[in-house]
Design a protein around this motif. Structure first.
Motif, PDB file in Angstrom:
ATOM      1  N   LEU A  99     -41.542 -54.178  78.272  1.00 35.14           N
ATOM      2  CA  LEU A  99     -41.863 -54.299  78.775  1.00 35.14           C
ATOM      3  C   LEU A  99     -43.787 -54.473  78.255  1.00 35.14           C
ATOM      4  CD1 LEU A  99     -41.344 -53.545  82.601  1.00 35.14           C
ATOM      5  CD2 LEU A  99     -40.709 -55.618  81.601  1.00 35.14           C
ATOM      6  N   ALA A 100     -43.893 -53.985  77.654  1.00 36.04           N
ATOM      7  CA  ALA A 100     -46.118 -54.016  77.486  1.00 36.04           C
ATOM      8  C   ALA A 100     -45.688 -54.586  76.462  1.00 36.04           C
ATOM      9  CB  ALA A 100     -46.182 -52.823  76.172  1.00 36.04           C
ATOM     10  N   LEU A 101     -44.772 -55.492  75.740  1.00 38.38           N
ATOM     11  CA  LEU A 101     -44.206 -56.686  74.513  1.00 38.38           C
ATOM     12  C   LEU A 101     -44.389 -57.663  75.367  1.00 38.38           C
ATOM     13  CD1 LEU A 101     -41.330 -55.556  72.799  1.00 38.38           C
ATOM     14  CD2 LEU A 101     -43.735 -55.519  72.206  1.00 38.38           C
ATOM     15  N   TRP A 102     -44.181 -58.099  76.900  1.00 37.49           N
ATOM     16  CA  TRP A 102     -44.719 -59.114  77.046  1.00 37.49           C
ATOM     17  C   TRP A 102     -46.277 -59.482  77.690  1.00 37.49           C
ATOM     18  CZ3 TRP A 102     -41.375 -63.288  79.446  1.00 37.49           C
ATOM     19  CH2 TRP A 102     -39.983 -62.474  79.050  1.00 37.49           C
ATOM     20  N   PHE A 103     -46.966 -58.598  78.135  1.00 34.54           N
ATOM     21  CA  PHE A 103     -48.249 -58.415  78.731  1.00 34.54           C
ATOM     22  C   PHE A 103     -49.110 -58.094  78.028  1.00 34.54           C
ATOM     23  CE2 PHE A 103     -45.516 -57.890  81.958  1.00 34.54           C
ATOM     24  CZ  PHE A 103     -44.844 -58.918  82.447  1.00 34.54           C
ATOM     25  N   PRO A 104     -50.137 -59.214  78.379  1.00 35.87           N
ATOM     26  CA  PRO A 104     -51.713 -58.929  77.905  1.00 35.87           C
ATOM     27  C   PRO A 104     -52.166 -57.197  78.214  1.00 35.87           C
ATOM     28  CG  PRO A 104     -52.031 -60.530  79.244  1.00 35.87           C
ATOM     29  CD  PRO A 104     -51.030 -59.882  78.912  1.00 35.87           C
ATOM     30  N   TRP A 105     -53.102 -56.221  77.597  1.00 34.97           N
ATOM     31  CA  TRP A 105     -52.712 -55.036  77.753  1.00 34.97           C
ATOM     32  C   TRP A 105     -53.871 -54.771  79.488  1.00 34.97           C
ATOM     33  CZ3 TRP A 105     -57.833 -53.108  78.867  1.00 34.97           C
ATOM     34  CH2 TRP A 105     -59.404 -53.800  78.498  1.00 34.97           C
ATOM     35  N   GLU A 106     -54.823 -55.715  79.570  1.00 38.75           N
ATOM     36  CA  GLU A 106     -55.259 -55.136  81.180  1.00 38.75           C
ATOM     37  C   GLU A 106     -54.193 -55.405  82.180  1.00 38.75           C
ATOM     38  OE1 GLU A 106     -58.264 -57.881  78.140  1.00 38.75           O
ATOM     39  OE2 GLU A 106     -56.479 -58.433  78.559  1.00 38.75           O
ATOM     40  N   ALA A 107     -53.210 -56.853  81.384  1.00 35.64           N
ATOM     41  CA  ALA A 107     -51.894 -56.438  82.926  1.00 35.64           C
ATOM     42  C   ALA A 107     -51.390 -55.498  82.676  1.00 35.64           C
ATOM     43  CB  ALA A 107     -51.189 -58.136  82.704  1.00 35.64           C
ATOM     44  N   VAL A 108     -50.549 -54.899  81.780  1.00 34.56           N
ATOM     45  CA  VAL A 108     -50.199 -53.609  81.723  1.00 34.56           C
ATOM     46  C   VAL A 108     -50.708 -52.530  82.050  1.00 34.56           C
ATOM     47  CG1 VAL A 108     -49.027 -51.820  79.912  1.00 34.56           C
ATOM     48  CG2 VAL A 108     -49.402 -54.361  79.394  1.00 34.56           C
ATOM     49  N   LEU A 109     -52.404 -52.662  81.931  1.00 38.13           N
ATOM     50  CA  LEU A 109     -52.618 -51.695  83.260  1.00 38.13           C
ATOM     51  C   LEU A 109     -52.628 -51.381  84.384  1.00 38.13           C
ATOM     52  CD1 LEU A 109     -56.727 -51.231  81.087  1.00 38.13           C
ATOM     53  CD2 LEU A 109     -54.531 -49.045  81.491  1.00 38.13           C
ATOM     54  N   ALA A 110     -52.478 -52.964  84.609  1.00 37.59           N
ATOM     55  CA  ALA A 110     -52.471 -52.825  86.369  1.00 37.59           C
ATOM     56  C   ALA A 110     -51.256 -52.878  86.301  1.00 37.59           C
ATOM     57  CB  ALA A 110     -53.038 -54.966  86.214  1.00 37.59           C
ATOM     58  N   MET A 111     -50.183 -53.082  85.954  1.00 41.19           N
ATOM     59  CA  MET A 111     -48.563 -52.777  85.780  1.00 41.19           C
ATOM     60  C   MET A 111     -48.527 -51.453  86.320  1.00 41.19           C
ATOM     61  SD  MET A 111     -45.573 -53.629  83.652  1.00 41.19           S
ATOM     62  CE  MET A 111     -45.942 -52.436  82.418  1.00 41.19           C
ATOM     63  N   LEU A 112     -49.045 -50.143  84.966  1.00 42.02           N
ATOM     64  CA  LEU A 112     -49.255 -48.753  85.126  1.00 42.02           C
ATOM     65  C   LEU A 112     -50.065 -48.127  86.510  1.00 42.02           C
ATOM     66  CD1 LEU A 112     -49.968 -48.065  81.590  1.00 42.02           C
ATOM     67  CD2 LEU A 112     -47.569 -48.201  82.785  1.00 42.02           C
ATOM     68  N   MET A 113     -50.809 -48.354  87.032  1.00 41.38           N
ATOM     69  CA  MET A 113     -51.164 -48.301  88.706  1.00 41.38           C
ATOM     70  C   MET A 113     -50.665 -48.657  89.255  1.00 41.38           C
ATOM     71  SD  MET A 113     -54.006 -47.279  87.896  1.00 41.38           S
ATOM     72  CE  MET A 113     -55.367 -47.431  89.144  1.00 41.38           C
ATOM     73  N   MET A 114     -49.777 -50.067  89.082  1.00 41.07           N
ATOM     74  CA  MET A 114     -49.130 -50.695  91.126  1.00 41.07           C
ATOM     75  C   MET A 114     -47.719 -49.015  89.829  1.00 41.07           C
ATOM     76  SD  MET A 114     -47.787 -51.881  92.980  1.00 41.07           S
ATOM     77  CE  MET A 114     -49.829 -52.479  93.760  1.00 41.07           C
ATOM     78  N   MET A 115     -47.364 -48.916  89.416  1.00 38.90           N
ATOM     79  CA  MET A 115     -46.614 -47.967  88.970  1.00 38.90           C
ATOM     80  C   MET A 115     -46.204 -46.865  89.059  1.00 38.90           C
ATOM     81  SD  MET A 115     -44.643 -47.225  85.935  1.00 38.90           S
ATOM     82  CE  MET A 115     -45.819 -45.806  85.301  1.00 38.90           C
ATOM     83  N   ALA A 116     -47.766 -46.534  88.732  1.00 35.14           N
ATOM     84  CA  ALA A 116     -48.113 -44.814  89.659  1.00 35.14           C
ATOM     85  C   ALA A 116     -47.601 -45.447  91.307  1.00 35.14           C
ATOM     86  CB  ALA A 116     -49.227 -44.561  89.559  1.00 35.14           C
ATOM     87  N   MET A 117     -48.339 -45.825  91.722  1.00 37.97           N
ATOM     88  CA  MET A 117     -48.909 -45.943  93.026  1.00 37.97           C
ATOM     89  C   MET A 117     -47.307 -46.346  94.030  1.00 37.97           C
ATOM     90  SD  MET A 117     -51.748 -47.929  93.523  1.00 37.97           S
ATOM     91  CE  MET A 117     -51.348 -49.588  92.898  1.00 37.97           C
ATOM     92  N   ALA A 118     -46.242 -47.155  93.414  1.00 32.28           N
ATOM     93  CA  ALA A 118     -45.312 -47.488  93.700  1.00 32.28           C
ATOM     94  C   ALA A 118     -44.303 -46.196  93.431  1.00 32.28           C
ATOM     95  CB  ALA A 118     -44.183 -48.385  92.785  1.00 32.28           C
TER      96      ALA A 118
END
Length: 157
Positions: free
Chosen positions: A92-111
């Motif tokens: 998935l990290a191949l798909w998104f810029p690093w800022e978006a990956v950080l946002a995804m990781l934050m949402m992943m942690a909450m979920a």
């Protein structure tokens, strides 16, 4: 206009693959290598469709994917994550810029916290023995789907 349809088709394909990852992880606690490979293999098409230059764009995306994979592989080595989850995050990290990956990781942690609580409560209510296996692919898939919806499909923000 054809390029926009192809971008949408790629996002839809990624969405379908994420739903499959979510369901298979929920049912069997396994995210297949083929599924992760398909997600990773579609990323270069996404780069080309979005006009990402080879240097530095594509190379930075590969570096980001490897960095995310290495970080979560360390967590796998400590017994904190499953191997399929690590590969899914790297793909998935191949798909998104690093800022978006950080946002995804934050949402992943909450979920992931919600998924963990629900899994532990279910494990205890059914009086199962041993430690529960957390289907973290659900949280990863949810976070990536949230990111796709928020970043690419929400034209009203």
């Amino acid at each position: 206009m054809t390029g926009e349809y192809f971008k949408l088709a790629l996002l839809c394909a990624l969405g379908v693959l994420l739903v499959i990852a979510c369901v298979t992880d929920w049912r069997s606690r396994i995210i297949s290598n083929r599924l992760n490979l398909a997600i990773a293999a579609l990323a270069p098409l996404w780069w080309i469709t979005n006009g990402l230059p080879v240097w530095p764009g594509m190379l930075l995306q590969v570096a980001l994917g490897l960095a995310v994979f290495a970080l979560f592989a360390a967590l796998f080595a400590m017994g904190c994550m499953g191997g399929g989850d690590v590969k899914l995050l790297g793909a998935l990290a191949l798909w998104f810029p690093w800022e978006a990956v950080l946002a995804m990781l934050m949402m992943m942690a909450m979920a992931g916290g919600v998924v963990t609580i629900v899994t532990v409560v279910h494990h205890r209510m059914t009086r199962r023995l041993g430690q529960p296996q957390i289907p973290y692919g659900i949280a990863i898939s949810f976070a990536a789907l949230w990111l796709i919806g928020e970043r690419y499909l929400n034209h009203f923000a």
